[in-house]
Scaffold this motif. Structure first.
Motif, mmCIF file in Angstrom:
data_model
loop_
_atom_site.group_PDB
_atom_site.id
_atom_site.type_symbol
_atom_site.label_atom_id
_atom_site.label_comp_id
_atom_site.label_asym_id
_atom_site.label_seq_id
_atom_site.Cartn_x
_atom_site.Cartn_y
_atom_site.Cartn_z
ATOM 1 N N TYR A 257 4.818 -29.572 4.929
ATOM 2 C CA TYR A 257 5.220 -29.863 6.304
ATOM 3 C C TYR A 257 6.635 -29.379 6.614
ATOM 4 O O TYR A 257 7.075 -29.432 7.765
ATOM 5 N N GLY A 258 7.357 -28.922 5.581
ATOM 6 C CA GLY A 258 8.700 -28.412 5.800
ATOM 7 C C GLY A 258 9.689 -29.466 6.238
ATOM 8 O O GLY A 258 10.684 -29.168 6.925
ATOM 9 N N TYR A 259 9.448 -30.705 5.837
ATOM 10 C CA TYR A 259 10.305 -31.820 6.264
ATOM 11 C C TYR A 259 10.252 -32.872 5.168
ATOM 12 O O TYR A 259 9.189 -33.440 4.910
ATOM 13 N N PRO A 260 11.369 -33.160 4.494
ATOM 14 C CA PRO A 260 11.344 -34.141 3.407
ATOM 15 C C PRO A 260 10.868 -35.506 3.900
ATOM 16 O O PRO A 260 11.093 -35.879 5.065
ATOM 17 N N TYR A 261 10.235 -36.245 3.000
ATOM 18 C CA TYR A 261 9.747 -37.580 3.355
ATOM 19 C C TYR A 261 10.850 -38.330 4.095
ATOM 20 O O TYR A 261 11.973 -38.457 3.594
ATOM 21 N N PRO A 262 10.587 -38.872 5.302
ATOM 22 C CA PRO A 262 11.687 -39.266 6.195
ATOM 23 C C PRO A 262 12.129 -40.728 6.151
ATOM 24 O O PRO A 262 12.959 -41.126 6.979
ATOM 25 N N TYR A 263 11.606 -41.531 5.207
ATOM 26 C CA TYR A 263 11.916 -42.959 5.241
ATOM 27 C C TYR A 263 12.570 -43.413 3.938
ATOM 28 O O TYR A 263 12.466 -42.747 2.913
ATOM 29 N N PRO A 264 13.241 -44.573 3.963
ATOM 30 C CA PRO A 264 14.019 -45.001 2.789
ATOM 31 C C PRO A 264 13.180 -45.527 1.637
ATOM 32 O O PRO A 264 13.710 -45.743 0.548
ATOM 33 N N LYS A 265 11.907 -45.738 1.858
ATOM 34 C CA LYS A 265 11.012 -46.178 0.775
ATOM 35 C C LYS A 265 9.586 -45.844 1.176
ATOM 36 O O LYS A 265 9.302 -45.543 2.348
ATOM 37 N N TYR A 266 8.692 -45.882 0.179
ATOM 38 C CA TYR A 266 7.265 -45.823 0.505
ATOM 39 C C TYR A 266 6.560 -46.884 -0.307
ATOM 40 O O TYR A 266 6.598 -46.872 -1.537
ATOM 41 N N ALA A 267 5.945 -47.823 0.408
ATOM 42 C CA ALA A 267 5.209 -48.910 -0.238
ATOM 43 C C ALA A 267 3.738 -48.796 0.114
ATOM 44 O O ALA A 267 3.382 -48.405 1.234
ATOM 45 N N GLN A 268 2.908 -49.121 -0.874
ATOM 46 C CA GLN A 268 1.472 -49.240 -0.632
ATOM 47 C C GLN A 268 1.056 -50.636 -1.092
ATOM 48 O O GLN A 268 1.256 -50.995 -2.254
ATOM 49 N N VAL A 269 0.472 -51.396 -0.168
ATOM 50 C CA VAL A 269 0.123 -52.784 -0.432
ATOM 51 C C VAL A 269 -1.392 -52.925 -0.335
ATOM 52 O O VAL A 269 -1.980 -52.659 0.725
ATOM 53 N N CYS A 270 -2.025 -53.314 -1.421
ATOM 54 C CA CYS A 270 -3.476 -53.506 -1.440
ATOM 55 C C CYS A 270 -3.790 -54.963 -1.104
ATOM 56 O O CYS A 270 -3.385 -55.874 -1.843
#
Length: 888
Positions: A257-270
């Motif tokens: 996408y030519g754009y670094p991941y834009p948020y301060p964290k990435y969480a996945q909650v099951c």
């Protein structure tokens, strides 16, 4: 434009627009929402909460005296603006605030709404143990898309408003709370803990989230950014197995996408009881806990991997770049679905990606032919959630791929990167994508959007090939067979496309006899003889066109739409030798699959032998899977021998296809082979599941098979007693097998037992759905029992239970199913359930004519077909022997 929609209407396709559908537009904008702050306290035992919603708004007009917010079934206690109490009116749906001081342009106001809620219908969900499910975890989670945030806090609830957000939540220990953005503070309050989260980047209200539970926390990272997986304690290994590729996916999509991941964290909650597969809340994706794989499930299940990359892709397409209106949802859902394809390509290769695209296309095609046809962009509907269908997901993915094929890889990704960069932290419509493409590449793809996005449908091609040896001309006739759609008789259903047609040549020394390979894995297709393709691109824009190609020699095969980039259906009418060569040598797996389908339509022993050879020699499992399905379409007795060898295929997907195909060959040998497989077991849950279903299918095929019903029930009952496991996949297959025994009261009684509360939820849902299947052969008394049971279950409000009941009632061939379906449609708060119920009412009305006389006629036709198959099989053998003796 609206006329494209009306152009898609014809007698052949049901309308997407149901009664009550109307144009929807975003409301007038009173100002720019700058920030939303929720300060809440949960009362989990009472399924309630209370607190304050604070909204900072910058007016964009002078003199506004009233603000209108969305808020459904909330208890509004007070409203203040800039600390001063305000008068308000609330009708249970919208909160109208009378401003003491009218707005002044660009002069911010701070709105504070004190409120509470008990047992919210939607938006925020409480999950707790009860007497039926004592081991269910205590959890609270939210689901905002499409317009459900208004059910849990007052807001301007449409995607065109972007703001920063903040959530402070008081929860009982030891539960933890996860939300968007960064955790900026935690505080102790006796037996409670307060979590304070801040989302600094703007996003719409539907992406604001909460997830509360006693989760295990598994830490990972990407470039210093925390990547965290939250799951129920005890499932840590499943979490790593299921989501462990997330950092690699973030790296991959950041590059693409030519754009670094834009948020301060990435969480996945099951979370438990989630009503979707996943939801891409900004920086905090919620996933169903059913996506967690154990070691055995991971053998042949990539669905979780696809789900994880799909929701991650939304962090750019949907969260960073936000749709301005629901009618443009295909932009984000199509790219998220296409990201499943490109991840498959990166991780597993081009053939795997091509097959994945084919399956996506088929998913859309099934909806188009069996449900409705619509343009991908339309603002006419009853509820926005109706738009979330296969047209915007799977068809959207196919449209992105056609853009890539049209532009080429370099320009396509340049266009995508331009689109993301130019619109980051902003809202977009479909036209903005077209503008980004033109800006980045100079290309105008409106012609493609006009045909595939702004109107419904796709081309249906019939392709006929012949060779003139004297003139050395290849003739290819292409017919667009899709129905005429214009009210004035015009041919506005025609597509205007430039399609490459390839003529394949294989060196003579490469076409020699190939001995059968050892047990799989077979030779990779890249190591097989590589054919030379002489390719011509033609413009296909009329109902029927014939193209002539001068060639130095006759080609071995013909490849229509080289690369298979266009979304279409295609029927190949080539001679058998060309189809056999294409099945063996065409470098594109989809072309090989099309050749297999065409051979099956030809029928006969020669076609069967070609397919049988492909089942053992074809290197790619996806093609072998499709070949297995096509062998079952050839109604010859020899089909069983061709298929049964595939039960030893090393790929579980192929074994599944073999089992399903054998269930279509309803002979005692098929039953014995599948019964033996079910008893001995298989490494794959899914193979065992489809085998259990197939055993029931074959057992009811014909009295001549002399399969004792009680023995079948006993076998399937043993599966139900002994095969509990991951997501109840195997036992659900046994329930499906029992549902095939449509005249058996014993089978019905067993299925009914598994519809009771306390049965594991996936198995119970399967049993509820099975009641509809088994009902069509039951006597009047049992039919009443089924209706009574389904009516009782329909009073439950869990989304997945409602869907299961609707599916079951929709399969019943009695007008008595209409009343409970109508009751569900009238009472459900969910627009998806309402629509499905109304569609199933129509289905029941259409099927009521299937009375006993019609069933008897069907039975007689089946018997005639079986007799005809036996005669054809003998004749094919005799002809084969005759040809053999002549050649000798």
């Amino acid at each position: 434009m609206s006329q494209y929609y009306f152009d898609t209407e014809s007698n052949r396709y049901k309308s997407f627009e149901l009664p009550g559908a109307k144009p929807h537009y975003n409301p007038d904008k009173p100002g720019q929402v700058e920030h939303i702050f929720l300060d809440l306290s949960l009362d989990i035992p009472n399924k309630s909460y209370h607190g304050t919603c604070s909204i900072t708004l910058t007016p964009i007009r002078n003199g506004l005296e009233r603000l209108l917010l969305d808020a459904i079934n909330l208890n509004i206690k007070s409203v203040q603006v800039d600390g001063n109490p305000q008068q308000f009116e609330y009708d249970g749906k919208q909160l109208s605030i009378a401003l003491n001081i009218p707005t002044e342009i660009n002069k911010q106001i701070a709105i504070a709404i004190a409120y509470s809620a008990e047992k919210p219908q939607r938006g925020l969900y409480f999950v707790e143990a009860d007497k039926h499910y004592p081991n269910k975890p205590t959890q609270v989670w939210t689901q905002g898309e499409d317009e459900d945030s208004r059910f849990w806090f007052p807001c301007f609830d449409y995607p065109g408003q972007l703001s920063t957000s903040e959530i402070r939540l008081r929860v009982p220990k030891p539960l933890i709370a996860i939300s968007n953005g960064e955790l900026i503070a935690t505080d102790e309050d006796g037996n409670y803990k307060i979590y304070h989260w801040l989302q600094k980047q703007v996003h719409p209200t539907y992406l604001m989230t909460l997830a509360v539970g006693d989760f295990a926390e598994i830490g990972d990272e990407w470039n210093g950014i925390p990547v965290t997986y939250y799951v129920e304690k005890g499932r840590e290994e499943d979490a790593k197995r299921s989501m462990g590729k997330t950092p690699q996916m973030i790296e991959f999509l950041s590059e693409k996408y030519g754009y670094p991941y834009p948020y301060p964290k990435y969480a996945q909650v099951c979370v438990d009881d989630f009503i979707f597969g996943g939801m891409e809340n900004t920086s905090t994706t919620l996933l169903t806990d059913r996506c967690l794989l154990d070691a055995r499930a991971a053998l042949d299940n990539r669905n979780t991997e696809s789900l994880v990359v799909h929701e991650l892709a939304h962090q750019w397409f949907g969260d960073l770049v936000v749709i301005k209106h629901w009618s443009h949802a295909w932009i984000k859902e199509g790219m998220a679905s296409y990201s499943e394809v490109i991840w498959t390509e990166r991780e597993y290769g081009a053939e795997e990606a091509a097959y994945y695209r084919l399956l996506e296309a088929r998913s859309y095609l099934a909806e188009d032919s069996g449900r409705y046809r619509r343009p991908m962009v339309t603002h006419v509907y009853r509820e926005a959630i109706e738009l979330y269908d296969r047209h915007i997901y799977e068809k959207g993915s196919c449209v992105y791929h056609m853009m890539r094929a049209e532009l080429g890889d370099e320009l396509f990704w340049k266009a995508i990167q331009t689109f993301v960069r130019d619109n980051a932290h902003n809202t977009v419509e479909t036209v903005d994508l077209l503008r980004a493409i033109e800006k980045a590449t100079g290309r105008n793809l409106l012609f493609l959007f006009d045909q595939y996005v702004y109107r419904g449908g796709h081309p249906d091609f019939k392709v006929v090939y012949s060779w003139d040896g004297d003139s050395k001309l290849a003739k290819v006739t292409v017919t667009q067979t899709q129905a005429e759609l214009g009210n004035n008789g015009s041919s506005n259903s025609l597509f205007d496309l430039r399609i490459p047609i390839g003529f394949g040549y294989v060196k003579e020394e490469d076409k020699g006899e190939v001995s059968p390979p050892p047990p799989l894995p077979p030779t990779p297709h890249s190591l097989l003889p590589t054919p030379y393709l002489k390719t011509f691109t033609v413009r296909v824009n009329e109902r029927e066109q014939s193209f002539y190609f001068p060639l130095e020699e006759k080609p071995q095969f013909v490849s229509f739409d080289v690369g298979n980039h266009f979304l279409k259906t295609v029927s190949l009418e080539y001679p058998i030798p060309e189809l056999k060569a294409q099945l063996e040598f065409d470098p594109n797996p989809i072309s090989r699959i099309y050749a297999a389908e065409a051979l099956a339509k030809k029928g006969g022993l020669e076609a069967l032998k070609a397919l049988s050879a492909a089942l053992t020699k074809e290197p790619f499992w996806g093609v072998r899977t499709e070949v297995a399905k096509q062998i079952a379409e050839i109604k010859l007795d020899q089909a069983f021998d061709a298929l049964v060898v595939g039960l030893k295929d090393k790929n579980a997907h192929v074994r599944r296809a073999i089992v399903e195909s054998l269930s279509e060959i309803k002979i005692s040998d098929s039953y014995k082979a599948l019964k033996d497989l079910l008893v001995r077991g298989d490494p794959s849950y899914y193979v065992e599941s489809v085998t259990a279903r197939a055993v029931g299918t074959i057992a009811t095929a014909s009295a001549s098979l002399k399969i004792k019903e009680d023995k079948v029930i006993k076998l399937l009952k043993s599966v139900l007693e002994d095969k509990a496991g991951w997501n109840e996949v195997v036992r659900s297959g046994a329930i499906a097998g029992l549902s095939q025994l449509k005249t058996s009261e014993d089978a019905l009684n067993l299925v009914m037992e598994y519809t009771k509360l306390g049965v594991p939820q996936p198995l119970r849902l399967a049993a509820i759905r099975a009641l509809g299947k088994i009902s069509v052969g039951q006597n009047t008394t049992n039919l009443e029992r089924i209706l009574e049971r389904l009516t009782e279950i329909s009073r439950e409000t869990f989304f997945l239970t409602e869907l299961a009941v609707v599916a079951a009632l929709g399969q019943m061939e009695t007008p008595k199913a209409i009343a409970p379906l109508q009751a569900i449609a009238d009472q459900t708060p969910d627009g998806r359930v309402r629509r499905y119920a109304e569609e199933e009412i129509s289905r029941v009305q259409n099927s009521v004519g299937s009375d006993n006389a019609l069933r008897q006629l069907r039975s007689e036709v089946d018997q005639l077909r079986q007799q005809n198959q036996e005669l054809r099989s003998r004749l094919e053998n005799l002809e084969a022997k005759s040809q053999s003796s002549k050649s000798a």
